[in-house]
Design a protein around this motif. Sequence first.
Motif, PDB file in Angstrom:
ATOM      1  N   SER A 198       0.972  -1.139  -0.133  1.00 39.35           N
ATOM      2  CA  SER A 198      -0.135  -0.198   0.015  1.00 39.35           C
ATOM      3  C   SER A 198       1.081   1.132   0.198  1.00 39.35           C
ATOM      4  N   TYR A 208      -3.544  11.668  -5.507  1.00 36.12           N
ATOM      5  CA  TYR A 208      -4.571  10.806  -5.052  1.00 36.12           C
ATOM      6  C   TYR A 208      -5.848  11.253  -5.014  1.00 36.12           C
ATOM      7  N   PHE A 247      -7.273   4.705  -4.873  1.00 37.16           N
ATOM      8  CA  PHE A 247      -6.975   3.618  -4.324  1.00 37.16           C
ATOM      9  C   PHE A 247      -7.846   3.502  -3.114  1.00 37.16           C
ATOM     10  N   TRP A 303      -9.989  -4.184  -3.026  1.00 39.05           N
ATOM     11  CA  TRP A 303      -9.323  -2.920  -3.079  1.00 39.05           C
ATOM     12  C   TRP A 303      -8.713  -2.619  -4.585  1.00 39.05           C
ATOM     13  N   ILE A 309      -6.746  -0.111  -7.374  1.00 38.48           N
ATOM     14  CA  ILE A 309      -5.785   1.047  -7.543  1.00 38.48           C
ATOM     15  C   ILE A 309      -6.058   1.498  -8.948  1.00 38.48           C
ATOM     16  N   PHE A 335      -5.894  -5.171  -6.071  1.00 38.02           N
ATOM     17  CA  PHE A 335      -4.752  -5.098  -4.835  1.00 38.02           C
ATOM     18  C   PHE A 335      -4.675  -6.490  -4.516  1.00 38.02           C
TER      19      PHE A 335
END
Length: 460
Positions: free
Chosen positions: A140, A154, A224, A243, A245, A432
């Motif tokens: 992460s 982000y 993310f 999860w 990204i 993820f």
Amino acid sequence: MKASRVIDLLNSKETGIEVSVKGWVRTKRGNKQVAFIAINDGSIIHSIQAVADLGKFDEETLKQVTTGACISVSGTLVPSQGQGQKVEIQADSIEILGAADESYPLQKKGHSMEFLREIAHLRPRTNTFGAVFRLRHHMSFAIHKYFNDRGFFYLHSPIITGSDAEGAGEMFRVTTLDLNNIPRDENGDINFKEDFFGKSTNLTVSGQLEGELAAMALGQVYTFGPTFRAENSNTPRHLAEFWMIEPEMAFYDIKDNMDLAEDFLKYLVSYALEYGMEDLEFLNNQYDKELINRLKFVVENPFERLTYTKAVDVLMASGKKFEFPISWGTDLQKEHENYLVEHFKRPVILTDYPKAIKAFYMKQNDDENTVRAMDILFPWIGEIIGGSQREENYEKLQRRIKEMHIPEEELWWYLDTRKYGACVHSGFGLGFERLMLFITGMTNIRDVIPFPRTPKNAEF
Ligand code: 4AD
Ligand code: MG
């Protein structure tokens, strides 16, 4: 005295110093004179050994030093007499912070992964899950570092949305309507005007559409966050909550997109090799002797790039009898992906898929049949990344939305970006937990996320 972390004590260059440590007892063994207590605090895979002379401690205290108990030990850090550790603590005092009931289910013997899933509240205390969750943290952090170092921003995309980005209809509804007394409109349909948001909403399957809006302003962004899919696939590679990204870049075409994705994956794997080696070594020795070699191979070798059409040729020429027969136009199954990765003996990037099996937003090729999609296939995992160049032409995008019977009024804001300063842009999504499967060598996706959500399973 302030307690030290086990990692710092094990790496200490100094001995003969007074130290104190707090953690959970992994094992206690010994003889009539001494007890050896292994204490782990999660800071590192290894435990520190405390040596307690039985003459020094009352029986009541030592009786409570059992596997699972939380204790604090103070004493002198000394070079270890035994094998397996450089230093140990010669204990002067032991305090029981929290005794463990006899029913503590984790004992030294190995437990099956299935059993550990049933006690997901305690499994982080095993070496295996300690290693997995530390590596999950490192990955992460590496993701944020990678993008931050390259000038990406982000972006926090919403969890609750009104649209189905992937158009696969696999969404969890979000509602505050009384399910025992659902309001109806004049046609007898559910009246979502009375729902919390005044419209039908769901948990997001992807942050991409919002990512695209932001890329049209900030240039290079990434999301993310958690994503949700109500697909009823009970496989070792699917979660209902996972999860993702999702980087999204203005002015990137599909080639730039592939280059970024390949570089990104290689960076993450090398980061794990650099910062998670002790945990990787444990997993390598315990479960999968090829794990570290496989990770190194991916970092050192270029991925194979070819079109979907060429891949289908390779599959058809293989002479292999697949469970799902392959022909141009069919979606690739796990067995096909595996074959390709084994055939090329490396990760594979497939591009230019038939438009019928891909999402509405992908850039349409001039051949009218294919879209500028790119999927990255990894050994054993199959698809680890899915992405594409995006259709930036308003008319073409609108036509595709109509063809696919997607309610246009739900996407007016998305279409607007094609009206106001549209440009070539691309992005992709990395799952993820699929990445974590590859990094850890675990064989079930339920074992790389702390509290897995799968069909009929939302305990903990
Ligand atoms: O290929 P997918 O569906 O692509 C998207 O969602 C795009 N919006 C991404 C983008 O272009 N921004 O999903 C992307 C990745 C897959 O390649 C896979 O790694 C992972 O998400 N994934 C899952 N992981 C675990 N459980 C599931 N049910 C998953 N579905 C997809
Ligand atoms: Mg996909």
